[in-house]
Design a protein around this motif. Structure first.
Motif, PDB file in Angstrom:
ATOM      1  N   ASP A  85     -11.696  -8.645  12.415  1.00 22.52           N
ATOM      2  CA  ASP A  85     -10.900  -8.782  13.534  1.00 22.52           C
ATOM      3  C   ASP A  85      -9.767  -7.711  13.479  1.00 22.52           C
ATOM      4  OD1 ASP A  85      -8.780 -10.446  11.959  1.00 22.52           O
ATOM      5  OD2 ASP A  85     -10.591 -11.126  11.177  1.00 22.52           O
ATOM      6  N   ASP A  86      -9.021  -7.819  14.516  1.00 26.22           N
ATOM      7  CA  ASP A  86      -7.883  -6.834  14.816  1.00 26.22           C
ATOM      8  C   ASP A  86      -6.690  -7.334  13.715  1.00 26.22           C
ATOM      9  OD1 ASP A  86      -9.023  -5.750  16.767  1.00 26.22           O
ATOM     10  OD2 ASP A  86      -7.971  -7.014  18.492  1.00 26.22           O
ATOM     11  N   LYS A  87      -6.383  -8.287  13.396  1.00 23.01           N
ATOM     12  CA  LYS A  87      -5.436  -8.862  12.640  1.00 23.01           C
ATOM     13  C   LYS A  87      -5.724  -8.203  11.041  1.00 23.01           C
ATOM     14  CE  LYS A  87      -4.040 -13.128  14.655  1.00 23.01           C
ATOM     15  NZ  LYS A  87      -3.890 -14.631  14.664  1.00 23.01           N
ATOM     16  N   ARG A  88      -6.830  -8.397  10.359  1.00 23.62           N
ATOM     17  CA  ARG A  88      -7.244  -7.877   9.122  1.00 23.62           C
ATOM     18  C   ARG A  88      -7.098  -6.219   9.476  1.00 23.62           C
ATOM     19  NH1 ARG A  88     -12.289 -10.850   6.944  1.00 23.62           N
ATOM     20  NH2 ARG A  88     -13.009 -10.798   9.245  1.00 23.62           N
ATOM     21  N   GLU A  89      -7.662  -5.747  10.655  1.00 22.76           N
ATOM     22  CA  GLU A  89      -7.576  -4.464  10.508  1.00 22.76           C
ATOM     23  C   GLU A  89      -6.192  -3.927  10.632  1.00 22.76           C
ATOM     24  OE1 GLU A  89      -9.936  -2.109  10.537  1.00 22.76           O
ATOM     25  OE2 GLU A  89     -11.712  -3.088  10.898  1.00 22.76           O
ATOM     26  N   GLU A  90      -5.243  -4.543  10.988  1.00 19.68           N
ATOM     27  CA  GLU A  90      -3.946  -4.039  11.116  1.00 19.68           C
ATOM     28  C   GLU A  90      -3.228  -4.270   9.916  1.00 19.68           C
ATOM     29  OE1 GLU A  90      -0.191  -2.584  12.209  1.00 19.68           O
ATOM     30  OE2 GLU A  90      -2.180  -2.652  13.325  1.00 19.68           O
ATOM     31  N   ILE A  91      -3.561  -5.140   9.094  1.00 19.73           N
ATOM     32  CA  ILE A  91      -3.094  -5.533   7.652  1.00 19.73           C
ATOM     33  C   ILE A  91      -3.718  -4.237   6.826  1.00 19.73           C
ATOM     34  CG2 ILE A  91      -3.294  -6.901   5.688  1.00 19.73           C
ATOM     35  CD1 ILE A  91      -3.257  -9.372   7.392  1.00 19.73           C
ATOM     36  N   ILE A  92      -4.900  -4.066   6.923  1.00 20.25           N
ATOM     37  CA  ILE A  92      -5.564  -2.836   6.149  1.00 20.25           C
ATOM     38  C   ILE A  92      -4.633  -1.676   6.387  1.00 20.25           C
ATOM     39  CG2 ILE A  92      -7.412  -1.361   5.725  1.00 20.25           C
ATOM     40  CD1 ILE A  92      -9.247  -3.759   6.055  1.00 20.25           C
ATOM     41  N   ARG A  93      -4.511  -1.449   7.633  1.00 18.36           N
ATOM     42  CA  ARG A  93      -3.774  -0.012   8.141  1.00 18.36           C
ATOM     43  C   ARG A  93      -2.372  -0.069   7.500  1.00 18.36           C
ATOM     44  NH1 ARG A  93      -5.897   0.135  12.717  1.00 18.36           N
ATOM     45  NH2 ARG A  93      -4.254  -1.616  13.629  1.00 18.36           N
ATOM     46  N   ARG A  98       2.040   1.901   3.951  1.00 18.36           N
ATOM     47  CA  ARG A  98       3.384   1.495   3.454  1.00 18.36           C
ATOM     48  C   ARG A  98       3.022   1.620   1.811  1.00 18.36           C
ATOM     49  NH1 ARG A  98       5.526  -3.608   6.746  1.00 18.36           N
ATOM     50  NH2 ARG A  98       5.876  -2.636   8.697  1.00 18.36           N
ATOM     51  N   HIS A  99       1.994   1.301   1.337  1.00 17.65           N
ATOM     52  CA  HIS A  99       1.842   1.079  -0.125  1.00 17.65           C
ATOM     53  C   HIS A  99       0.870   2.223  -0.990  1.00 17.65           C
ATOM     54  CE1 HIS A  99       4.207  -2.567   0.355  1.00 17.65           C
ATOM     55  NE2 HIS A  99       3.381  -2.978   1.174  1.00 17.65           N
ATOM     56  N   TYR A 100      -0.017   2.579  -0.047  1.00 27.62           N
ATOM     57  CA  TYR A 100      -0.858   3.506  -0.818  1.00 27.62           C
ATOM     58  C   TYR A 100      -0.838   4.930  -0.652  1.00 27.62           C
ATOM     59  CZ  TYR A 100      -5.341   5.603  -2.298  1.00 27.62           C
ATOM     60  OH  TYR A 100      -6.411   6.458  -3.034  1.00 27.62           O
ATOM     61  N   THR A 102       2.000   6.849  -0.817  1.00 25.75           N
ATOM     62  CA  THR A 102       3.223   7.124  -1.133  1.00 25.75           C
ATOM     63  C   THR A 102       3.081   8.020  -2.472  1.00 25.75           C
ATOM     64  OG1 THR A 102       3.117   5.356  -2.750  1.00 25.75           O
ATOM     65  CG2 THR A 102       3.892   4.958  -0.274  1.00 25.75           C
ATOM     66  N   ARG A 103       4.210   8.549  -2.777  1.00 19.80           N
ATOM     67  CA  ARG A 103       4.388   9.392  -3.957  1.00 19.80           C
ATOM     68  C   ARG A 103       4.087   8.801  -5.457  1.00 19.80           C
ATOM     69  NH1 ARG A 103       5.098  15.096  -2.964  1.00 19.80           N
ATOM     70  NH2 ARG A 103       5.652  15.231  -0.709  1.00 19.80           N
ATOM     71  N   ASN A 104       4.054   7.420  -5.266  1.00 17.67           N
ATOM     72  CA  ASN A 104       3.875   6.585  -6.556  1.00 17.67           C
ATOM     73  C   ASN A 104       2.246   6.600  -6.705  1.00 17.67           C
ATOM     74  OD1 ASN A 104       6.352   5.939  -6.884  1.00 17.67           O
ATOM     75  ND2 ASN A 104       6.158   4.063  -5.455  1.00 17.67           N
ATOM     76  N   ARG A 105       1.456   7.148  -5.932  1.00 23.98           N
ATOM     77  CA  ARG A 105       0.118   7.039  -6.242  1.00 23.98           C
ATOM     78  C   ARG A 105      -0.651   5.979  -6.639  1.00 23.98           C
ATOM     79  NH1 ARG A 105      -0.464  13.153  -8.862  1.00 23.98           N
ATOM     80  NH2 ARG A 105       0.922  14.260  -7.430  1.00 23.98           N
ATOM     81  N   PRO A 106      -0.605   4.842  -6.012  1.00 18.99           N
ATOM     82  CA  PRO A 106      -1.378   3.583  -6.610  1.00 18.99           C
ATOM     83  C   PRO A 106      -2.805   3.572  -6.719  1.00 18.99           C
ATOM     84  CG  PRO A 106      -0.279   3.342  -4.345  1.00 18.99           C
ATOM     85  CD  PRO A 106       0.243   4.746  -4.755  1.00 18.99           C
ATOM     86  N   THR A 107      -3.567   3.086  -7.420  1.00 18.86           N
ATOM     87  CA  THR A 107      -5.024   3.142  -7.507  1.00 18.86           C
ATOM     88  C   THR A 107      -5.482   2.521  -6.435  1.00 18.86           C
ATOM     89  OG1 THR A 107      -5.131   1.205  -8.675  1.00 18.86           O
ATOM     90  CG2 THR A 107      -4.835   3.359  -9.952  1.00 18.86           C
ATOM     91  N   VAL A 108      -6.741   2.616  -6.142  1.00 21.79           N
ATOM     92  CA  VAL A 108      -7.626   2.150  -4.994  1.00 21.79           C
ATOM     93  C   VAL A 108      -7.533   0.721  -5.343  1.00 21.79           C
ATOM     94  CG1 VAL A 108      -9.820   2.044  -4.033  1.00 21.79           C
ATOM     95  CG2 VAL A 108      -8.934   4.161  -4.338  1.00 21.79           C
ATOM     96  N   SER A 109      -7.815   0.493  -6.460  1.00 22.52           N
ATOM     97  CA  SER A 109      -8.003  -1.091  -7.027  1.00 22.52           C
ATOM     98  C   SER A 109      -6.742  -1.862  -6.792  1.00 22.52           C
ATOM     99  CB  SER A 109      -8.204  -1.271  -8.459  1.00 22.52           C
ATOM    100  OG  SER A 109      -9.475  -0.700  -8.740  1.00 22.52           O
ATOM    101  N   LYS A 146      -1.144  15.003   1.153  1.00 24.95           N
ATOM    102  CA  LYS A 146       0.211  15.467   1.616  1.00 24.95           C
ATOM    103  C   LYS A 146       1.239  14.186   1.309  1.00 24.95           C
ATOM    104  CE  LYS A 146      -0.195  19.326   4.449  1.00 24.95           C
ATOM    105  NZ  LYS A 146      -0.088  20.106   5.850  1.00 24.95           N
ATOM    106  N   ARG A 147       0.718  12.926   1.770  1.00 25.87           N
ATOM    107  CA  ARG A 147       1.480  11.830   1.645  1.00 25.87           C
ATOM    108  C   ARG A 147       1.590  11.270   0.224  1.00 25.87           C
ATOM    109  NH1 ARG A 147       1.559   8.347   6.274  1.00 25.87           N
ATOM    110  NH2 ARG A 147       2.754   6.938   4.774  1.00 25.87           N
ATOM    111  N   ARG A 148       0.693  11.619  -0.705  1.00 24.72           N
ATOM    112  CA  ARG A 148       0.649  11.080  -1.999  1.00 24.72           C
ATOM    113  C   ARG A 148       1.177  12.322  -2.764  1.00 24.72           C
ATOM    114  NH1 ARG A 148      -2.678   6.915  -3.689  1.00 24.72           N
ATOM    115  NH2 ARG A 148      -3.091   7.882  -5.395  1.00 24.72           N
ATOM    116  N   GLY A 149       1.779  13.428  -2.380  1.00 17.82           N
ATOM    117  CA  GLY A 149       2.126  14.501  -3.222  1.00 17.82           C
ATOM    118  C   GLY A 149       1.047  15.213  -4.354  1.00 17.82           C
TER     119      GLY A 149
END
Length: 229
Positions: A85-93, A98-100, A102-109, A146-149
């Motif tokens: 649904d659109d709500k979950r798609e928006e949360i994923i996006r 905001r969190h993936y 970034t220069r902090n390079r968080p993992t996929v997990s 580029k976003r993750r450096g």
């Protein structure tokens, strides 16, 4: 749901359907009456399918008599179709931005945990890990790097500067192949046979076409050698 037109069918599926139609046509031509299980087994071997599928192809061809009737219908979910649904798609996006990315390079997990936690907090069913990874893979690799450096990945995805040019006519001739946007039909049955391949030889300096070759065969070294000036 109506059947697609020939130009709406995937080229690989269409080529396979043409091969099957030719095999079934020849098979029925030599067996106007009853056919044995051994005969069908030979056809199945020729078209590289099971005997049950060979029976089905014979039935389809007898009923329709066209290449289109033998086009293999793709199973499963249509490409590009989404079930969230659109709500979950928006949360994923939002979580990806905001969190993936970034220069902090968080993992996929970590991304998967964040998305699922945000969905649960919103009272929504958490999406599967594969779904989240699929959305991540839709992002253009260079933008993500580029976003993750990730400088090495950025270098690998950047175009190399420079041009390829020739200083005089016929110094360099490039050859390319494309399927023509027309369908060839049988002169007797008027049934479609397939789309021909067009091979063009292009002079790099003048951008003029120096030769061409039109054939029903797929591109090969013979297509290049047969280009006519």
């Amino acid at each position: 749901m109506s059947d697609p037109f020939p130009d709406e069918v995937d080229e690989a599926l269409w080529d396979e359907a043409c091969r099957r139609a030719e095999a079934v046509r020849e098979f029925l031509k030599h067996r106007p009456g009853k056919m044995t299980a051994a005969d069908v087994a030979l056809l199945a071997t020729e078209v590289e399918t099971s005997r049950a599928t060979a029976y089905r192809l014979i039935k389809l061809f007898r009923a329709g008599g066209t290449v289109m009737s033998l086009v293999d219908r793709k199973r499963g979910r249509p490409e590009g179709h989404r079930v969230l649904d659109d709500k979950r798609e928006e949360i994923i996006r939002t979580t990806i931005n905001r969190h993936y990315l970034t220069r902090n390079r968080p993992t996929v997990s970590q991304l998967v945990r964040d998305v699922q936690t945000n969905c649960i907090s919103a009272g929504l069913k958490r999406p599967h890990r594969r779904t989240i990874k699929a959305r991540l893979e839709e992002i253009e690799p260079q933008r993500r790097a580029k976003r993750r450096g990730e400088t090495e990945i950025v270098k690998q995805t950047q175009a190399v500067p420079g041009v390829f040019a020739a200083s005089r006519p016929l110094q360099v001739v490039q050859v390319d192949h494309t399927k023509a946007d027309i369908f060839v039909v049988d002169e007797e049955t008027r049934q479609p046979i397939g789309r021909p391949w067009l091979t063009l030889a292009m002079d790099v300096c003048s951008r003029m076409v120096t030769g061409f070759y039109l054939t029903m065969d797929a591109p090969s070294r013979l297509s290049t050698r047969g280009v006519a000036p």
